[in-house]
Design a protein around this motif. Structure first.
Motif: not given
Ligand SMILES: CCCC(=O)SCCNC(=O)CCNC(=O)[C@H](O)C(C)(C)COP(=O)(O)OP(=O)(O)OC[C@H]1O[C@@H](n2cnc3c(N)ncnc32)[C@H](O)[C@@H]1OP(=O)(O)O
Ligand SMILES: [Mg+2]
Length: 241
Positions: A39-40, A63-64, A75, A90, A94, A112-113, A137, A188, A190
């Protein structure tokens, strides 16, 4: 007794947005799709009488998607009872946003990411006095953009993309110059997709660039787009079994 005065300009802006958003609430209609979930939070605030969106820059050591602009989010964890819980948990982790300081309005059609998570955008109002405390972090910066920028940008282009499931298309890409801070942000993928949809829902007018929706049937075309994308991923997952 003290009679309530006329609503302030900010209250009126919020009330009209709230009304539009509620028409687009998907509730739990996409909650049972068999893909991993995230979720966001799309945090809306009123500044100088205009709606603004709060965004984050991801830490470089993640990493991502390091360094990319995104909304607070992540997640789903086992303790979350629904998509709203995930977004609020989250956002607290954050950027230090307390869940009780968010007026949750609705859930919008998911996206979908890259990792094939179904990502649900949760829309909520936050106070204009909110001061983010980014968790280093995960978040390196926090900034706000006028919501109108996502229908009337001054610096916009499209980027091509192709998913692992063979689904190809294009993505919105906005460059936003924050003149006060003398900084530039690239929004850009998602994240841009959610920001544009939110702006279309709230303003109900045509953007200055081409979008992937039938603007006369915004709800149904958004759902159709999502279901087509979902089907392409689901079919591929099945054929890989
Ligand atoms: C097909 C379209 C794809 C695109 O659009 S890419 C284009 C531009 N980028 C975007 O639009 C971003 C899109 N992505 C997102 O919004 C997010 O990735 C999404 C889908 C909400 C997922 O959320 P995330 O933030 O990746 O996930 P998350 O917050 O659960 O975890 C992130 C990583 O951080 C780590 N983490 C969490 N708490 C921590 C802590 N206290 N200290 C250190 N690390 C920590 C967590 O383990 C995760 O790591 P990992 O990704 O599993 O390696
Ligand atoms: Mg995150």
């Amino acid at each position: 007794a003290v009679l309530p005065g006329p609503p302030s300009a900010a209250a009126r802006v919020k009330e009209s947005a709230r009304r539009r958003l509620r028409e687009f609430d998907v509730g739990d209609r996409f909650s049972r799709l068999p893909l991993p979930k995230a979720s966001v939070l799309l945090p809306l605030t009123v500044r100088a009488g205009k709606l603004h969106l709060l965004l984050t820059v991801r830490a470089m050591q993640l990493r991502r998607s390091p360094g990319e602009v995104c909304f607070p989010g992540g997640k789903r964890e086992a303790i979350d009872k629904d998509e709203i819980d995930t977004a609020l948990r989250e956002a607290k982790e954050e950027v230090g946003l307390q869940p009780e300081k968010v007026e949750v309005v609705c859930r919008l059609v998911p996206g979908i990411d890259k990792m094939n998570h179904v990502v649900t955008p949760v829309v909520g109002f936050i106070e204009d006095t909110f001061q983010a405390t980014p968790n280093p972090d995960e978040v390196s910066d926090v900034f706000v953009v006028p919501l109108e920028y996502f229908v009337k940008p001054s610096n916009y282009k499209t980027l091509p993309y192709k998913t692992s499931s063979g689904y190809s298309g294009w993505m919105h890409c906005f460059i936003y110059d924050d003149h006060e801070r003398k900084m530039s942000f690239k929004i850009w993928g998602l994240t841009a997709h959610f920001a544009v949809f939110l702006a279309l829902v709230i303003f109900g007018k045509h953007p200055t660039f081409k979008v992937e929706y039938d603007l006369d049937n915004l709800i149904s075309s958004a759902e159709t787009n999502f279901m087509n994308l979902y089907a392409s991923i689901y079919e591929r997952k099945k054929s890989n079994l």
